[in-house]
Write an enzyme that holds these catalytic residues in place. Structure first.
Site, PDB file in Angstrom:
ATOM      1  N   HIS A 176      51.912  36.820  19.344  1.00  0.00           N
ATOM      2  CA  HIS A 176      51.039  37.790  18.669  1.00  0.00           C
ATOM      3  C   HIS A 176      51.677  38.176  17.339  1.00  0.00           C
ATOM      4  O   HIS A 176      52.802  38.687  17.311  1.00  0.00           O
ATOM      5  CB  HIS A 176      50.830  39.018  19.558  1.00  0.00           C
ATOM      6  CG  HIS A 176      49.862  40.006  18.998  1.00  0.00           C
ATOM      7  ND1 HIS A 176      48.494  39.879  19.158  1.00  0.00           N
ATOM      8  CD2 HIS A 176      50.042  41.130  18.273  1.00  0.00           C
ATOM      9  CE1 HIS A 176      47.884  40.891  18.559  1.00  0.00           C
ATOM     10  NE2 HIS A 176      48.808  41.672  18.007  1.00  0.00           N
ATOM     11  N   ASP A 222      45.925  45.633  23.089  1.00  0.00           N
ATOM     12  CA  ASP A 222      47.088  45.666  22.197  1.00  0.00           C
ATOM     13  C   ASP A 222      47.543  47.096  21.940  1.00  0.00           C
ATOM     14  O   ASP A 222      46.783  47.907  21.412  1.00  0.00           O
ATOM     15  CB  ASP A 222      46.692  44.976  20.881  1.00  0.00           C
ATOM     16  CG  ASP A 222      47.842  44.888  19.885  1.00  0.00           C
ATOM     17  OD1 ASP A 222      48.994  45.174  20.261  1.00  0.00           O
ATOM     18  OD2 ASP A 222      47.571  44.525  18.716  1.00  0.00           O
ATOM     19  N   GLY A 242      54.260  49.569  15.907  1.00  0.00           N
ATOM     20  CA  GLY A 242      54.672  49.245  17.263  1.00  0.00           C
ATOM     21  C   GLY A 242      55.279  50.484  17.907  1.00  0.00           C
ATOM     22  O   GLY A 242      55.532  51.481  17.226  1.00  0.00           O
ATOM     23  N   GLY A 267      48.822  49.875  13.429  1.00  0.00           N
ATOM     24  CA  GLY A 267      49.697  50.225  12.304  1.00  0.00           C
ATOM     25  C   GLY A 267      51.172  50.223  12.649  1.00  0.00           C
ATOM     26  O   GLY A 267      51.993  49.900  11.806  1.00  0.00           O
TER      27      GLY A 267
HETATM   28  C1  DX5 Z   1      50.110  47.729  16.382  1.00  0.00           C
HETATM   29  C2  DX5 Z   1      50.159  46.238  16.615  1.00  0.00           C
HETATM   30  C3  DX5 Z   1      50.665  45.878  17.946  1.00  0.00           C
HETATM   31  C4  DX5 Z   1      52.096  46.295  18.182  1.00  0.00           C
HETATM   32  C5  DX5 Z   1      52.328  46.331  19.657  1.00  0.00           C
HETATM   33  O1  DX5 Z   1      49.483  47.954  15.157  1.00  0.00           O
HETATM   34  O2  DX5 Z   1      48.873  45.692  16.488  1.00  0.00           O
HETATM   35  O3  DX5 Z   1      50.513  44.494  18.186  1.00  0.00           O
HETATM   36  O4  DX5 Z   1      53.025  45.452  17.577  1.00  0.00           O
HETATM   37  O5  DX5 Z   1      53.589  46.864  19.879  1.00  0.00           O
HETATM   38  P1  DX5 Z   1      53.901  47.767  21.154  1.00  0.00           P
HETATM   39  O6  DX5 Z   1      53.717  46.887  22.347  1.00  0.00           O
HETATM   40  O7  DX5 Z   1      55.289  48.200  20.917  1.00  0.00           O
HETATM   41  O8  DX5 Z   1      52.894  48.896  21.148  1.00  0.00           O
HETATM   42 ZN    ZN Z   2      48.595  43.591  17.173  1.00  0.00          ZN
END
Ligand code: DX5
Ligand code: ZN
Length: 214
Positions: free
Chosen positions: A31, A173, A142, A140
């Site tokens: 991803h 996600d 993680g 936006g």
């Molecule tokens: C957020 C991203 C996600 C993120 C997921 O904007 O689209 O893909 O990287 O990370 P986690 O699993 O840490 O929420």
């Molecule tokens: Zn994502």
């Protein structure tokens, strides 16, 4: 079949080769989060990183565009090696045209919505999608906390996909981990994205198997 898609945003960029190999060996998709600082208040990485990952990847690249006017870049992301490209419904004037363009370029086309858009906003476009993605955090960053309302949104979307006689997987996600994977799968999700849960773990491969078996 459940697919696990580690988000490379949480990978260790100083050991990218090691983390790519971990995904090759244990997961199903890469991803890749592309942020432009306009559609979302953050920047991530771009073509050089996607191309580098594509060189080593033995699993398909699932590229999540969090950018305005995605139509300008979909072709380049497919050329860079993306097998799946998704973009946000509200990032473009004509989502159906962008979905068609992704398919013409030879990739699977997906639409994404943030938690504040009604699931119903996806319904008229489902027939043009190869997959759909629900954000379970606001796109936006993680490492955010999973939003619990996602379960009922997945169920509503799943019911509508079936009502329309379609066979397209739902991807989820944001804040996904072994703790909520089971309930998401029960609700109808088939592709689970996980960044921090996988890469912050002592043993990422264990987390991936736990999510698969959840
Ligand atoms: C957020 C991203 C996600 C993120 C997921 O904007 O689209 O893909 O990287 O990370 P986690 O699993 O840490 O929420
Ligand atoms: Zn994502």
């Amino acid at each position: 079949m459940i697919q696990i898609a580690p988000s490379m945003l949480a990978a260790d960029f100083l050991h990218l080769e090691r983390d790519v190999e971990m995904v090759n060996e244990n997961a199903d998709l890469f991803h890749l989060d592309i942020m432009d600082g306009v559609f979302v208040p953050n920047l991530s990485y771009g073509f050089p990183v996607v191309e580098a990952i594509a060189k080593m990847a033995r699993k398909p690249l699932d590229t999540h565009l969090m950018i305005v006017e995605p139509e300008k870049y979909v072709e380049r992301f497919v050329k860079a090696g993306s097998a799946m490209v998704s973009f946000h419904l509200d990032a473009t004037k004509d989502p159906d045209a962008v979905l068609a363009k992704i398919r013409e370029c030879g990739a699977k086309a997906g639409l994404v919505i943030n938690p504040d858009l009604p699931v119903e906003s996806l319904f008229p476009h489902l027939k043009n999608c190869d997959f759909v993605m629900l954000m379970s955090v606001f796109a936006g960053f993680g490492g955010q906390k999973f939003i619990e309302e996602t379960y009922s949104r997945v169920r509503t979307l799943k019911a509508e996909i079936e009502r329309q006689g379609l066979d397209i997987p739902i991807e989820v996600d944001g804040g996904v981990s072994a703790a909520n994977a089971g309930a998401l799968i029960d609700a109808g999700a088939e592709i689970l994205v996980a960044g921090s849960a996988v890469f912050r773990a002592e043993d990422p491969s264990e987390v991936i198997s736990a999510m698969r078996l959840a």
